[in-house]
Design a protein around this motif. Structure first.
Motif, mmCIF file in Angstrom:
data_model
loop_
_atom_site.group_PDB
_atom_site.id
_atom_site.type_symbol
_atom_site.label_atom_id
_atom_site.label_comp_id
_atom_site.label_asym_id
_atom_site.label_seq_id
_atom_site.Cartn_x
_atom_site.Cartn_y
_atom_site.Cartn_z
ATOM 1 N N ARG A 24 -3.874 4.120 -5.848
ATOM 2 C CA ARG A 24 -4.476 4.019 -4.334
ATOM 3 C C ARG A 24 -5.857 4.482 -4.347
ATOM 4 O O ARG A 24 -6.147 5.422 -4.777
ATOM 5 N N CYS B 93 0.793 -1.073 -0.084
ATOM 6 C CA CYS B 93 -0.157 -0.074 0.112
ATOM 7 C C CYS B 93 0.953 1.202 0.009
ATOM 8 O O CYS B 93 0.569 2.173 -0.853
ATOM 9 N N GLU C 219 -6.891 4.206 1.155
ATOM 10 C CA GLU C 219 -5.998 2.930 1.186
ATOM 11 C C GLU C 219 -4.643 3.443 2.056
ATOM 12 O O GLU C 219 -4.207 2.471 3.041
#
Length: 1046
Positions: free
Chosen positions: A208, A200, A212
């Motif tokens: 993203r 991430c 996130e």
């Protein structure tokens, strides 16, 4: 979705529950608090029913988000609290249904509050199924993640789920084996978790989802205490990469959606991970310092220039404080280190050539100091400066405790630590703290009055509290700078006073005086040229004596705080033309007494000065006589403190010379007290207020006349002590003093007879009794004997029994049988007269107290009185034990029976005091050879019942917090009555009427054998605690083991 394995709720109940939710939580509804509570209660009652499992599916499928939330909430609550209602063969079906429901809720876009409840429900289910052998859900975490991934759950939600898993497992109430299994399941998932978080963080922002990154960093924070150090280290450069500017020209700009969560995560890493508490200086501290060198300094510089702390700057300040807490010892060790910084993994170019470690450490100190010195007023213009204060305390502690040796090869000397400390470290440390002292002096300056008038009350209070906190920090600075710090303040005061114009305010001077006052507790009580200047004509003599209330109040507080320092100065002769610092201070304080707004502060300062400097002020008793004569305009509340001050000075005179001034200041007070008593019928409230004031004044005078030396030091046979006591006793026999004491006692008696049931008056009388009674080594001209005061205490207790009168009786009983001035091996026996008084007092207090306690509910609702009563009885046991066995038999038996009944009280302090009294009574009776028959009679009459109360207490009657006291009483019983106790325990534990509990016959037999196996206190304690756990059904519970040592 079918859920045939779960109970079913009628459709009308489902509809009603849905309606209740929509009525109670719809924004359009206007409900009163009573209506809201009624709806919530009805909903709770439905949810609590066994069939409420049937709410889950229809609620989660409902379009209303509030109803969806209650569906998730219901399944979470049912799993956590009603697990017993789930058939054992339905657990796997419930697990599969819950995972499918959660996946569908995510894919349908239900809000995160609902999803959080579902994630908690999954973790609660894992806590039920995973622990045990064999586990009913062995790979619960990886299988759940696999299921979610197969359902296309986005990484954002996987991160949210993993964060909740860590939080819930950490707080789960499990026994150690189950807790260990759950923690092991998390440890197995560490590679998978770190890989997901890393993915991430490293994903390009465009790839993203909006939240996130935030979810991933919150997940990392939740797993922070679980991840090993080796797994945490790679995250440091990743987190720093999120704190790089998005562009650097013309001025750096940062993405606060990345910077602030990354900063928060680093703060967590520094404070509660495997890398906390100073660990990982090469992998955490130095990369952060290098980032600060390259980027952080510019952020602070922009903050100072703009005068505004934005969110990025605020977050940086928090990060610096966390780094300071983590690495204070590193900073202290390397503040002057010549070692070159070694390359470390960083997501930005490192400086070339690499700087010495001391450079990046000093840069950190410089930046943090800039936050401490933020422009403006704390609480009004900025909120950050106060956050940094704790670091300066930690840093000073670290400077004193760190090992300073650098390698010989690095700095070219023999590695002598003391030499390196003084040569290399101290100059830098002193420079830092010198700057800090100057900064904090500026920060505590009050604004001009026209600005201050615009502040709210909260802002003033906040700034006042900040000034106190700064004072604590200045104490740490004093330990580094010592006299240099006082020299700085004196120089600042002299410069400001010499250049001050009439139109200038006093705010700057007041701030410096406040700083001098703040460090008082650290300044040694020894002569100081700087303090001589402060309290001399150059500074104190140039401060205002009219108007300007704040600086005058600060000056008075300053004088009072340094009261003991004046003892280091030579006393001034009355005829000396040059006033000493002490007399300068006295003059300044006295000048403020007539000012109503400063009278309180002046009276407090005068009291402290006179108390600490009695001998030096005694030659000036004439001037204090004039002060007494001029007290007409001072309020009575402050007059009491002034009289206490004068009494402190009088005490330093020879006893015979004390008589006239004592008579002069006390007689008017006693006369006013009689006046109040006489006017009570016509003006009851005014008379009561006047009496209160005179009692407080007498208390202050009595305290002032009491010697300040420790009474224990007087317990010797030195000729000086004996001579001083003989002088005092002769002075006490003077007819004037005898008459004065008689008048005081008469006035006290009248007050007790008239107002003993008034709570405020009884408190004032209590303070007076404590001040005006003394052990033989501390008697004063006014000291009253214990006997007549005990008579008054009994009178007051008969009218209204309170803890105040019982506590006073406890104190006076000790004075009735005071310790001998001559140290002996044996305790001196009380005189027959003292024993007779004690017996009479004991009978009155017992008859009064036991008749009160006999009323239903009194002992339960008045724990303070119960505690004070048994404390008083214990005092009688220690000082007058034989008189208990001269009491009428029925009265003594009633006392012991009252103590036994108190062992079942639920208020801990009542029970504890009764238990302690019984232990003392049994122990002292058993060890007194003259009371052998009484020992046997005590056991015969009360032993069985005492043991019964103890064992019933273990089984569940008494609160568990009182177990240590009951165990001590049990130990006393089996030590003093071993044979009888063994029989009593067997008879009680195996009787049909023993308190209903979980203890089996085997448990009871084991308890008796363990207790009488060795009779050691430890074995008794362990056996009693184990019996208590079993009897109360707590054996094997987390709560039981967690509280076993209470």
């Amino acid at each position: 979705m079918a859920a045939a394995f779960l109970p079913v709720l009628a459709q009308e109940d489902v509809d009603r529950a849905t309606q209740l939710i929509q009525q109670a939580y719809s924004p359009s509804q206007r409900l009163s608090p009573e209506e809201q509570r009624s709806l919530q209660q009805e909903l709770f009652d439905i949810q609590r029913r066994p069939e409420a499992w049937g709410l889950v599916l229809p609620f989660l499928n409902h379009p209303d988000p509030n109803v969806q939330f209650f569906g998730a909430h219901t399944i979470q609550v049912k799993i956590a609290r009603d697990w017993d209602t789930v058939p054992s063969d339905a657990a796997v079906q419930l697990r599969d249904m819950l995972l499918e429901l959660t996946g569908r809720a995510i894919s349908s876009g239900q809000n995160k509050v609902t999803l959080r409840k579902l994630f908690v429900a999954i973790t609660s289910l894992a806590i039920k199924l995973h622990p045990g052998s064999p586990s009913r859900w062995p790979d619960w975490l990886s299988s759940t993640l696999t299921t979610f991934s197969g359902m296309g759950v986005p990484r954002e939600h996987l991160m949210d789920f993993l964060a909740i898993v860590a939080e819930e497992v950490e707080t789960a109430d499990l026994l150690p084996p189950g807790k260990a299994q759950m923690q092991a399941s998390l440890a197995e998932a560490v590679p998978m978790v770190t890989q997901g978080i890393t993915g991430c963080i490293t994903s390009p922002p465009m790839q993203r989802t909006p939240h996130e990154l935030s979810s991933a960093l919150k997940c990392l924070q939740a797993w922070m205490s679980i991840l090993p150090a080796n797994d945490l280290t790679p995250f440091v450069p990743l987190l720093l990469s999120l704190m790089l500017p998005t562009n650097e020209a013309p001025s750096p700009e940062y993405d606060d959606q990345a910077f602030i969560p990354a900063s928060d995560t680093l703060q967590e890493l520094l404070s509660r991970s495997a890398l906390s508490d100073g660990a990982g200086t090469k992998t955490v501290t130095e990369p952060l310092l290098l980032w600060l060198e390259r980027y952080g300094s510019a952020i602070v510089r922009a903050t100072v220039e703009s005068g505004f702390v934005d969110d990025i700057s605020h977050s940086l300040c928090k990060l610096l404080v966390a780094l300071g807490d983590h690495s204070a010892m590193y900073f202290a060790k390397n503040i002057a280190s010549p070692t070159i910084v070694k390359p470390v993994p960083c997501p930005f170019p490192l400086p070339s050539p690499p700087p010495p470690v001391s450079h990046i450490v000093q840069n950190f100190l410089r930046v943090l100091l800039q936050y401490t010195a933020l422009p403006g007023f704390y609480g009004v213009d900025e909120e950050e400066s106060e956050m940094t204060l704790s670091f300066w305390y930690l840093f000073q502690e670290a400077l004193w405790n760190v090992d300073y040796g650098f390698d010989v090869a690095e700095d070219g000397d023999a590695g002598n630590q003391a030499e390196e400390r003084d040569r290399d470290m101290m100059p830098v440390a002193k420079a830092v703290y010198s700057e800090l002292v100057a900064v904090l002096r500026r920060k505590v300056v009050w604004p001009p009055r026209n600005v201050l008038n615009g502040w709210t009350r909260d802002q003033r209070d906040k700034f006042q509290a900040y000034r106190r906190d700064v004072g604590d920090t200045l104490i740490n600075a004093y330990y580094v700078l010592r006299e240099e710090m006082l020299a700085f303040y004196v120089s600042d005061l002299l410069q400001r006073l010499s250049t001050r114009q009439d139109r200038d305010g006093w705010e700057e001077v007041e701030a410096t005086l406040h700083c001098v006052m703040a460090v008082q507790e650290a300044v040694p009580v020894e002569d100081s040229p700087h303090l001589r200047q402060v309290f001399g004509p150059e500074i104190l003599g140039r401060l205002p004596k009219t108007g300007d209330e704040r600086i005058r109040r600060t000056a008075l507080d300053l004088i009072g705080s340094y009261a003991s320092w004046f003892t280091t100065q030579p006393a001034q002769a009355p005829e000396s033309p040059t006033p000493s610092p002490l007399m300068n201070a006295i003059t300044y304080v006295v000048s403020a007494l007539p000012d109503p707004s400063l009278c309180l502060f002046a009276a407090n300062a005068l009291r402290d000065l006179c108390d600490a400097n009695r001998a030096a002020l005694a030659p000036h008793i004439g001037a204090f006589g004039e002060l007494h004569a001029g007290l007409t305009g001072i309020p009575d509340t402050e007059k009491a403190k002034v009289l206490q001050s004068i009494a402190s000075v009088i005490q330093a005179l020879p006893p015979a010379e004390e008589i006239p001034p004592v008579e002069a200041i006390v007689s008017p007070v006693v006369a006013k007290l009689f006046e109040a008593l006489q006017s009570a019928g016509q003006l009851p409230e005014e008379a009561r207020a006047m009496a209160m004031q005179q009692l407080e004044t007498l208390t202050g005078v009595a305290r002032g006349l009491t010697r300040v030396t420790d009474s224990l030091l007087a317990l010797d046979e030195s000729p000086e002590v004996r001579a001083a006591m003989e002088d005092m006793n002769r002075a006490r026999e003077d007819p004037r003093v005898v008459k004065l004491r008689d008048a005081i006692l008469s006035a006290i008696r009248g007050t007790v007879e008239l107002w003993s049931m008034d709570a405020s008056i009884s408190d004032a009388l209590s303070d007076l009794f404590k001040a005006i009674t003394a052990l033989p080594s501390d008697v004063t001209l006014l000291s009253l004997p214990a006997g007549p005061l005990l008579e008054l205490v009994c009178l007051a207790a008969q009218r209204q029994l309170t803890a105040v009168w019982l506590s006073l009786a406890t104190m006076l009983i000790i004075q009735l049988n005071p310790p001998s001035l001559i140290a002996t091996t044996f305790k001196t026996e009380p005189s027959p007269e003292a024993s007779a008084i004690a017996l009479n007092v004991l009978q009155v207090l017992l008859q009064t107290s036991l008749s009160v306690f006999a009323q239903p509910g009194v002992m339960v609702s008045n724990p303070d009185i119960v505690q004070a009563f048994f404390g008083c009885m214990e005092s009688f046991v220690h000082h007058f034990l034989p008189i208990f066995y001269r009491l009428p038999t029925e009265l003594f038996n009633a006392l012991v029976q009252c103590a036994i009944s108190a062992l079942s009280l639920q208020e801990r302090y009542s029970l504890t005091s009764a238990s302690t009294f019984l232990s003392s009574l049994i122990n002292r009776t058993a060890t007194d050879d003259d009371l052998a028959s009484s020992k046997a009679a005590l056991a015969q009459t009360h032993g069985f019942l005492i043991m019964r109360a103890i064992l019933f207490g273990f089984a569940g009657v008494a609160p568990r917090s009182a177990m240590p006291n009951l165990i001590e009483l049990l130990s006393t019983m089996i030590t003093r009555y071993p044979l009888e106790s063994k029989q009593w325990m067997s008879d009680i534990l195996f009787a049909e009427d023993f308190y209903p509990c979980r203890a089996t016959p085997e448990t009871k037999t084991k308890f008796i054998k363990s207790v009488f196996g060795t009779r050691s206190l430890k074995r008794t304690r362990d056996a009693a605690q184990q019996f208590t756990l079993v009897a109360r059904g707590l054996e094997g519970s987390a709560f039981g083991y967690a509280t076993v040592s209470m």
